[in-house]
Motif scaffolding. Structure first.
Motif, PDB file in Angstrom:
ATOM      1  N   ASP A  41      31.008 -49.471   2.362  1.00 38.56           N
ATOM      2  CA  ASP A  41      32.399 -49.796   1.996  1.00 38.56           C
ATOM      3  C   ASP A  41      33.344 -49.359   3.113  1.00 38.56           C
ATOM      4  O   ASP A  41      34.204 -48.486   2.930  1.00 38.56           O
ATOM      5  CB  ASP A  41      32.752 -49.126   0.671  1.00 38.56           C
ATOM      6  N   THR A  42      33.181 -49.992   4.255  1.00 35.57           N
ATOM      7  CA  THR A  42      33.934 -49.617   5.455  1.00 35.57           C
ATOM      8  C   THR A  42      35.437 -49.871   5.323  1.00 35.57           C
ATOM      9  O   THR A  42      36.226 -49.302   6.075  1.00 35.57           O
ATOM     10  CB  THR A  42      33.384 -50.378   6.680  1.00 35.57           C
ATOM     11  N   ALA A  43      35.820 -50.702   4.362  1.00 37.09           N
ATOM     12  CA  ALA A  43      37.258 -50.949   4.142  1.00 37.09           C
ATOM     13  C   ALA A  43      37.953 -49.719   3.595  1.00 37.09           C
ATOM     14  O   ALA A  43      39.177 -49.582   3.709  1.00 37.09           O
ATOM     15  CB  ALA A  43      37.443 -52.127   3.181  1.00 37.09           C
ATOM     16  N   HIS A  44      37.187 -48.803   2.992  1.00 36.53           N
ATOM     17  CA  HIS A  44      37.797 -47.635   2.342  1.00 36.53           C
ATOM     18  C   HIS A  44      37.313 -46.301   2.899  1.00 36.53           C
ATOM     19  O   HIS A  44      37.560 -45.264   2.291  1.00 36.53           O
ATOM     20  CB  HIS A  44      37.523 -47.686   0.833  1.00 36.53           C
ATOM     21  N   LEU A  45      36.616 -46.340   4.029  1.00 36.26           N
ATOM     22  CA  LEU A  45      36.103 -45.060   4.554  1.00 36.26           C
ATOM     23  C   LEU A  45      37.244 -44.207   5.111  1.00 36.26           C
ATOM     24  O   LEU A  45      38.251 -44.742   5.575  1.00 36.26           O
ATOM     25  CB  LEU A  45      35.028 -45.322   5.616  1.00 36.26           C
ATOM     26  N   PRO A  46      37.047 -42.860   5.082  1.00 39.40           N
ATOM     27  CA  PRO A  46      35.984 -42.161   4.354  1.00 39.40           C
ATOM     28  C   PRO A  46      36.397 -41.944   2.909  1.00 39.40           C
ATOM     29  O   PRO A  46      37.573 -41.903   2.588  1.00 39.40           O
ATOM     30  CB  PRO A  46      35.877 -40.849   5.115  1.00 39.40           C
ATOM     31  N   TYR A  47      35.410 -41.762   2.037  1.00 40.57           N
ATOM     32  CA  TYR A  47      35.697 -41.498   0.631  1.00 40.57           C
ATOM     33  C   TYR A  47      36.214 -40.077   0.412  1.00 40.57           C
ATOM     34  O   TYR A  47      36.817 -39.786  -0.612  1.00 40.57           O
ATOM     35  CB  TYR A  47      34.423 -41.672  -0.206  1.00 40.57           C
ATOM     36  N   GLY A  48      35.937 -39.195   1.360  1.00 41.26           N
ATOM     37  CA  GLY A  48      36.235 -37.773   1.171  1.00 41.26           C
ATOM     38  C   GLY A  48      37.688 -37.435   0.930  1.00 41.26           C
ATOM     39  O   GLY A  48      37.994 -36.405   0.331  1.00 41.26           O
ATOM     40  N   ASP A  49      38.611 -38.299   1.375  1.00 38.91           N
ATOM     41  CA  ASP A  49      40.027 -37.998   1.151  1.00 38.91           C
ATOM     42  C   ASP A  49      40.646 -38.911   0.089  1.00 38.91           C
ATOM     43  O   ASP A  49      41.861 -38.969  -0.054  1.00 38.91           O
ATOM     44  CB  ASP A  49      40.817 -38.091   2.463  1.00 38.91           C
ATOM     45  N   LYS A  50      39.792 -39.610  -0.670  1.00 34.01           N
ATOM     46  CA  LYS A  50      40.274 -40.483  -1.735  1.00 34.01           C
ATOM     47  C   LYS A  50      40.263 -39.737  -3.072  1.00 34.01           C
ATOM     48  O   LYS A  50      39.545 -38.753  -3.255  1.00 34.01           O
ATOM     49  CB  LYS A  50      39.395 -41.734  -1.847  1.00 34.01           C
ATOM     50  N   SER A  51      41.045 -40.238  -4.021  1.00 37.49           N
ATOM     51  CA  SER A  51      41.077 -39.617  -5.355  1.00 37.49           C
ATOM     52  C   SER A  51      39.812 -39.971  -6.123  1.00 37.49           C
ATOM     53  O   SER A  51      39.125 -40.956  -5.814  1.00 37.49           O
ATOM     54  CB  SER A  51      42.300 -40.115  -6.135  1.00 37.49           C
ATOM     55  N   THR A  52      39.525 -39.171  -7.135  1.00 38.09           N
ATOM     56  CA  THR A  52      38.365 -39.442  -7.988  1.00 38.09           C
ATOM     57  C   THR A  52      38.473 -40.824  -8.621  1.00 38.09           C
ATOM     58  O   THR A  52      37.501 -41.583  -8.647  1.00 38.09           O
ATOM     59  CB  THR A  52      38.261 -38.367  -9.089  1.00 38.09           C
ATOM     60  N   ALA A  53      39.661 -41.176  -9.112  1.00 37.36           N
ATOM     61  CA  ALA A  53      39.859 -42.475  -9.765  1.00 37.36           C
ATOM     62  C   ALA A  53      39.602 -43.629  -8.805  1.00 37.36           C
ATOM     63  O   ALA A  53      38.988 -44.634  -9.177  1.00 37.36           O
ATOM     64  CB  ALA A  53      41.276 -42.563 -10.332  1.00 37.36           C
ATOM     65  N   ALA A  54      40.054 -43.478  -7.566  1.00 39.28           N
ATOM     66  CA  ALA A  54      39.847 -44.535  -6.569  1.00 39.28           C
ATOM     67  C   ALA A  54      38.365 -44.721  -6.277  1.00 39.28           C
ATOM     68  O   ALA A  54      37.852 -45.847  -6.247  1.00 39.28           O
ATOM     69  CB  ALA A  54      40.609 -44.210  -5.288  1.00 39.28           C
ATOM     70  N   ILE A  55      37.651 -43.609  -6.064  1.00 36.56           N
ATOM     71  CA  ILE A  55      36.218 -43.682  -5.763  1.00 36.56           C
ATOM     72  C   ILE A  55      35.457 -44.308  -6.925  1.00 36.56           C
ATOM     73  O   ILE A  55      34.545 -45.125  -6.732  1.00 36.56           O
ATOM     74  CB  ILE A  55      35.660 -42.284  -5.433  1.00 36.56           C
ATOM     75  N   GLN A  56      35.838 -43.954  -8.146  1.00 39.47           N
ATOM     76  CA  GLN A  56      35.184 -44.530  -9.320  1.00 39.47           C
ATOM     77  C   GLN A  56      35.391 -46.044  -9.377  1.00 39.47           C
ATOM     78  O   GLN A  56      34.455 -46.800  -9.687  1.00 39.47           O
ATOM     79  CB  GLN A  56      35.708 -43.866 -10.591  1.00 39.47           C
ATOM     80  N   ALA A  57      36.597 -46.488  -9.049  1.00 33.84           N
ATOM     81  CA  ALA A  57      36.885 -47.932  -9.059  1.00 33.84           C
ATOM     82  C   ALA A  57      36.066 -48.658  -7.988  1.00 33.84           C
ATOM     83  O   ALA A  57      35.499 -49.726  -8.242  1.00 33.84           O
ATOM     84  CB  ALA A  57      38.385 -48.160  -8.827  1.00 33.84           C
ATOM     85  N   TYR A  58      35.982 -48.057  -6.788  1.00 30.08           N
ATOM     86  CA  TYR A  58      35.163 -48.665  -5.723  1.00 30.08           C
ATOM     87  C   TYR A  58      33.701 -48.740  -6.162  1.00 30.08           C
ATOM     88  O   TYR A  58      33.029 -49.760  -5.982  1.00 30.08           O
ATOM     89  CB  TYR A  58      35.235 -47.829  -4.434  1.00 30.08           C
TER      90      TYR A  58
END
Length: 275
Positions: A41-58
């Motif tokens: 999911d290179t459009a959203h990297l890195p996941y480490g600074d995303k919210s839990t809700a965002a990662i769950q949706a991805y």
């Protein structure tokens, strides 16, 4: 009704970028006949600074894509996504596929080999702030002491520069933190970090004039996947080892790293889930 799977169905793997390639490569090594479908999911990297809700949706959107590819097992090859979305993904998928993360196999290893030891951990802010490793280690009640530190810029730097000496500057800052001193082992709690494993090892050799054990989840997870497939009579021992790589946004660094990992030209297919 329980879904019937066959051994010839592929293993689905997803991560935010190149980090999961370390796991994919280990899977190919340990399970040479398995067919692999990888989604970066290179459009959203890195996941480490995303919210839990965002990662769950991805994660749910990616999982739907992998289910369409009839994957028998889906591996969340990312510590941040494993911490944030594994339980949700497992519930969402139900019996449509087996689901694994990269955290539980490591916890099993710690239970076997690190009783009463002091273990350092480096990972993204999402992984560290979730406290998932601490909770699981505390539940073991085996006297394992965990010292965690968020090393948030490392994943992005590895995506940008790969295993380049510019990484050493970040390591000198991150690994100098007091809670990462006098440890028995260092857990690389991000699938990007094995790419720079040698640089991390060299840092501790310089600082401590000795060797520190690095816990690399890639091989541990690959062996756990093999065990799970065997348990469910889904090991593919006659396959062609077909590999398909999809990315949500084409990046040159991903293409170059995929070629480096597998020693062959890898065809990347752009799969625009969010267009």
């Amino acid at each position: 009704m329980k879904t019937k799977h066959t051994s010839s169905q592929p293993i689905g793997i997803f991560d935010s970028g190149i980090g999961g390639l370390t796991v994919a490569h280990a899977l190919v090594t340990h399970l040479p006949k398995e067919n692999i479908i990888y989604f970066g999911d290179t459009a959203h990297l890195p996941y480490g600074d995303k919210s839990t809700a965002a990662i769950q949706a991805y994660a749910i959107k990616i999982v739907n894509m992998l289910l369409q590819q009839e994957c028998k097992l889906i591996l969340i090859a990312c510590h941040s996504a494993s911490a944030a979305a594994y339980e949700l993904v497992k519930e969402y998928i139900g019996s449509k596929a087996l689901v694994m993360n990269v955290i539980d196999p490591v916890i099993h290893l710690l239970k076997e080999k690190y009783i009463t030891k002091h273990v350092g951990l480096i990972g993204t802010r999402q992984t560290v702030n979730s406290h998932i490793y601490k909770k699981k280690i505390d539940d073991l009640n085996l006297g394992i002491r965990l010292s965690s530190s968020a090393t948030n810029l490392l994943a992005s730097a590895i995506e940008e520069f790969g295993n380049h000496r510019v990484i050493d500057v970040l390591l000198e800052t991150y690994l100098a933190q007091p809670n990462l001193q006098n440890i028995d082992a260092l857990l690389l709690a991000c699938t990007h970090y094995p790419i720079i494993k040698e640089r991390i090892s060299q840092h501790y050799q310089k600082q401590n004039d000795g060797h520190i054990e690095l816990i690399d989840s890639s091989d541990i997870v690959a062996q756990a996947v093999k065990k799970q497939l065997h348990k469910n009579n889904l090991l593919n021992e006659n396959g062609t080892s077909a590999k398909h790589f999809y990315v949500s946004d084409y990046t040159e660094s991903f293409a170059n790293n995929a070629k480096l990992f597998f020693g062959e030209d890898i065809k990347l297919e752009h799969y625009p889930l969010w267009d």
